[in-house]
Design an enzyme around this catalytic site. Sequence first.
Site, PDB file in Angstrom:
ATOM      1  N   ASN A 169       0.789  -1.228   0.000  1.00  0.00           N
ATOM      2  CA  ASN A 169       0.000   0.000   0.000  1.00  0.00           C
ATOM      3  C   ASN A 169       0.825   1.284   0.000  1.00  0.00           C
ATOM      4  O   ASN A 169       0.254   2.368  -0.027  1.00  0.00           O
ATOM      5  CB  ASN A 169      -0.975   0.000   1.187  1.00  0.00           C
ATOM      6  CG  ASN A 169      -0.241   0.097   2.504  1.00  0.00           C
ATOM      7  OD1 ASN A 169       0.770  -0.569   2.700  1.00  0.00           O
ATOM      8  ND2 ASN A 169      -0.718   0.930   3.400  1.00  0.00           N
ATOM      9  N   GLU A 224       6.284  -2.971  11.762  1.00  0.00           N
ATOM     10  CA  GLU A 224       5.164  -2.018  11.599  1.00  0.00           C
ATOM     11  C   GLU A 224       4.000  -2.839  11.070  1.00  0.00           C
ATOM     12  O   GLU A 224       3.948  -3.178   9.892  1.00  0.00           O
ATOM     13  CB  GLU A 224       5.547  -0.920  10.601  1.00  0.00           C
ATOM     14  CG  GLU A 224       6.841  -0.171  10.916  1.00  0.00           C
ATOM     15  CD  GLU A 224       6.749   0.700  12.158  1.00  0.00           C
ATOM     16  OE1 GLU A 224       5.652   0.856  12.711  1.00  0.00           O
ATOM     17  OE2 GLU A 224       7.800   1.204  12.592  1.00  0.00           O
ATOM     18  N   CYS A 227      -2.594   1.752   6.932  1.00  0.00           N
ATOM     19  CA  CYS A 227      -2.627   1.093   8.243  1.00  0.00           C
ATOM     20  C   CYS A 227      -3.323   1.946   9.295  1.00  0.00           C
ATOM     21  O   CYS A 227      -3.873   1.425  10.249  1.00  0.00           O
ATOM     22  CB  CYS A 227      -1.210   0.759   8.677  1.00  0.00           C
ATOM     23  SG  CYS A 227      -0.105   2.162   8.519  1.00  0.00           S
ATOM     24  N   GLU A 286       9.612   3.953  12.781  1.00  0.00           N
ATOM     25  CA  GLU A 286      10.059   4.588  11.551  1.00  0.00           C
ATOM     26  C   GLU A 286      10.175   6.080  11.822  1.00  0.00           C
ATOM     27  O   GLU A 286       9.766   6.565  12.882  1.00  0.00           O
ATOM     28  CB  GLU A 286       9.040   4.359  10.436  1.00  0.00           C
ATOM     29  CG  GLU A 286       9.184   3.034   9.743  1.00  0.00           C
ATOM     30  CD  GLU A 286       8.229   2.898   8.577  1.00  0.00           C
ATOM     31  OE1 GLU A 286       7.416   3.814   8.346  1.00  0.00           O
ATOM     32  OE2 GLU A 286       8.276   1.860   7.909  1.00  0.00           O
TER      33      GLU A 286
HETATM   34  P1  NAD Z   1       1.534  -8.779   4.052  1.00  0.00           P
HETATM   35  O1  NAD Z   1       1.866  -9.052   5.464  1.00  0.00           O
HETATM   36  O2  NAD Z   1       0.656  -9.737   3.331  1.00  0.00           O
HETATM   37  O3  NAD Z   1       2.870  -8.675   3.165  1.00  0.00           O
HETATM   38  C1  NAD Z   1       3.899  -7.781   3.512  1.00  0.00           C
HETATM   39  C2  NAD Z   1       5.211  -8.279   2.939  1.00  0.00           C
HETATM   40  O4  NAD Z   1       5.584  -9.504   3.586  1.00  0.00           O
HETATM   41  C3  NAD Z   1       5.164  -8.600   1.449  1.00  0.00           C
HETATM   42  O5  NAD Z   1       6.375  -8.179   0.869  1.00  0.00           O
HETATM   43  C4  NAD Z   1       5.062 -10.114   1.444  1.00  0.00           C
HETATM   44  O6  NAD Z   1       5.545 -10.717   0.266  1.00  0.00           O
HETATM   45  C5  NAD Z   1       5.931 -10.488   2.622  1.00  0.00           C
HETATM   46  N1  NAD Z   1       5.680 -11.803   3.206  1.00  0.00           N
HETATM   47  C6  NAD Z   1       4.534 -12.536   3.147  1.00  0.00           C
HETATM   48  N2  NAD Z   1       4.700 -13.684   3.868  1.00  0.00           N
HETATM   49  C7  NAD Z   1       5.946 -13.653   4.375  1.00  0.00           C
HETATM   50  C8  NAD Z   1       6.689 -14.544   5.206  1.00  0.00           C
HETATM   51  N3  NAD Z   1       6.158 -15.660   5.650  1.00  0.00           N
HETATM   52  N4  NAD Z   1       7.948 -14.205   5.559  1.00  0.00           N
HETATM   53  C9  NAD Z   1       8.497 -13.036   5.139  1.00  0.00           C
HETATM   54  N5  NAD Z   1       7.843 -12.162   4.337  1.00  0.00           N
HETATM   55  C10 NAD Z   1       6.584 -12.463   3.959  1.00  0.00           C
HETATM   56  O7  NAD Z   1       0.914  -7.295   4.018  1.00  0.00           O
HETATM   57  P2  NAD Z   1       0.243  -6.507   2.802  1.00  0.00           P
HETATM   58  O8  NAD Z   1      -1.070  -7.149   2.475  1.00  0.00           O
HETATM   59  O9  NAD Z   1       1.227  -6.257   1.720  1.00  0.00           O
HETATM   60  O10 NAD Z   1      -0.022  -5.085   3.497  1.00  0.00           O
HETATM   61  C11 NAD Z   1      -1.139  -4.826   4.267  1.00  0.00           C
HETATM   62  C12 NAD Z   1      -0.824  -4.919   5.750  1.00  0.00           C
HETATM   63  O11 NAD Z   1       0.263  -4.076   6.069  1.00  0.00           O
HETATM   64  C13 NAD Z   1      -1.970  -4.432   6.630  1.00  0.00           C
HETATM   65  O12 NAD Z   1      -2.121  -5.298   7.718  1.00  0.00           O
HETATM   66  C14 NAD Z   1      -1.503  -3.066   7.102  1.00  0.00           C
HETATM   67  O13 NAD Z   1      -2.048  -2.629   8.321  1.00  0.00           O
HETATM   68  C15 NAD Z   1      -0.044  -3.292   7.211  1.00  0.00           C
HETATM   69  N6  NAD Z   1       0.658  -2.015   7.159  1.00  0.00           N
HETATM   70  C16 NAD Z   1       1.170  -1.535   8.313  1.00  0.00           C
HETATM   71  C17 NAD Z   1       1.818  -0.311   8.323  1.00  0.00           C
HETATM   72  C18 NAD Z   1       2.412   0.234   9.587  1.00  0.00           C
HETATM   73  O14 NAD Z   1       3.178   1.172   9.491  1.00  0.00           O
HETATM   74  N7  NAD Z   1       2.099  -0.313  10.751  1.00  0.00           N
HETATM   75  C19 NAD Z   1       1.934   0.422   7.129  1.00  0.00           C
HETATM   76  C20 NAD Z   1       1.408  -0.109   5.963  1.00  0.00           C
HETATM   77  C21 NAD Z   1       0.771  -1.337   5.984  1.00  0.00           C
END
Ligand code: NAD
Length: 469
Positions: A149, A244, A278, A450
Amino acid sequence: MAQLLIAGRWTDGISRQQMLHRFTGQAIDSIPVAGVAQVTEAVTSAQQAFEASRLTPSDRHRILGRAASLVEERREDLIALVSAETGFPRVDAENEVNRTVLTLQLSAEEAHRIVGEMVPLEATPGLTDRIGFTVLVPLGIVCAITPFNSPLNVVAHKVAPAIAAGNAVILKPSEHVPLTAVALCRLLIDAGLPATMISLVHGGAEIGRALVADPRIAFYAFTGSTRVGKEIQAGAGLRRTQLELGSIASTIVCADADLRAAVAKCVSAGFRKAGQVCTSVQRLYVQREAATQFTELLVAATRALPFGDPSLPDTVVGPMISVEHAKRAESWIGEACAAGARVLCGGTRSGAVLAPTVLGDVRPDMKVMCEEIFAPVLCLSVFDGLQEAIDAANSTPFGLAVGLFTSDLSVALKAGRKLRFGGIHVNEASSARVDVMPFGGVKDSGFGREGPRYAVREMMEERLLTIRY
Ligand code: NAD
């Protein structure tokens, strides 16, 4: 086209993934997917590059400053790329690019501020002729794993502080948005970063797991879901992480607040990037005396939001990242309505576009209230006493950010002590981040901060030196 970056060379992967325009569905590119052996190769070369690196803080400052200028120079290309990959309307893509310039500039400045501190050893009774101080040294390899995102600015928030701190970086961007990461790596190299100091590997969970399994990586800077964050932490063991994670963000509107200002902020924070932020407002609590007026204003402002085709200049809410994501959110709305919630506006879906939606008569046990929806959906509840709203906001497992609208400073300060979140924003909605802030969560929203000043310190090791003289 070769778009993995390993050992300073652009290279191909073991298979290719077709990249489609998020809204039109037209092919825009294809991306190589890395093999696990290529992850090992990337770590080996990053280790060698780190050990051989002679980049001084001044070099790092110059490279990151130049990178910020290059983002400005390439802004139209970057906006087009971010928009095509994510489906963001121009306003969101532009914001992503503008913020990245600042993130890079702030990181450049931090490269000049890497200082330890004197330790007053002589505070110890009887101890003389000995001085002590700490120095900060880079950790080695920082691995950045990023979500879909925020394909540019969140990536910059990991990569730029890691470079400022003197680390070698391995980046694994989300498989949904790999192309912007390619553009950022090219730009950093054009800005003077030795190509061996940044590696780029594409892939999904398998590649992420291979990175976590490699003990030579010193630090994981992760943004994504809480589920994946927990898995990364379990694999990282004693190695350090910045997590995060997910969130169900709330915003509270007291009856004494400026309601029009609150509506404008909540609409922006709830619907920008199609609610895929998020800190997006998911739960909105309004004090009873103001509820009727606030609801009318909110529904009118939401109905007025142009949504759909992100290439149209007026569009504010574009598609979600996939049709499946939009269908999932739609089904949660359906479940909530079956259990008694009311759609006050929106609620319809066309492909990946979910109309900006406001739900009323929601209950805390509905999925739209108790799981992260990550979609353009606001759930409106009414409260009487402020403590009730604070308890409701605190009642999720998450704690990333919260907004509170009130004109009473004393109410704001007291509430600030009781709201258990990483960031509490008064007279702003939950999504009120600017890039200089320390940004991060508590509870299941993770830990670590961050914000270049904070991230640089996390990505370094503090060492104590004492000298008897
Ligand atoms: P996701 O957890 O599905 O994926 C994030 C990243 O992790 C991707 O690059 C993915 O390929 C990788 N990944 C997936 N499985 C993994 C594993 N087993 N080991 C290592 N890496 C792995 O998240 P998403 O759908 O891309 O993003 C949405 C989520 O991110 C929401 O929950 C949102 O709240 C969160 N988010 C949090 C913040 C924050 O600052 N707290 C900011 C933006 C998004």
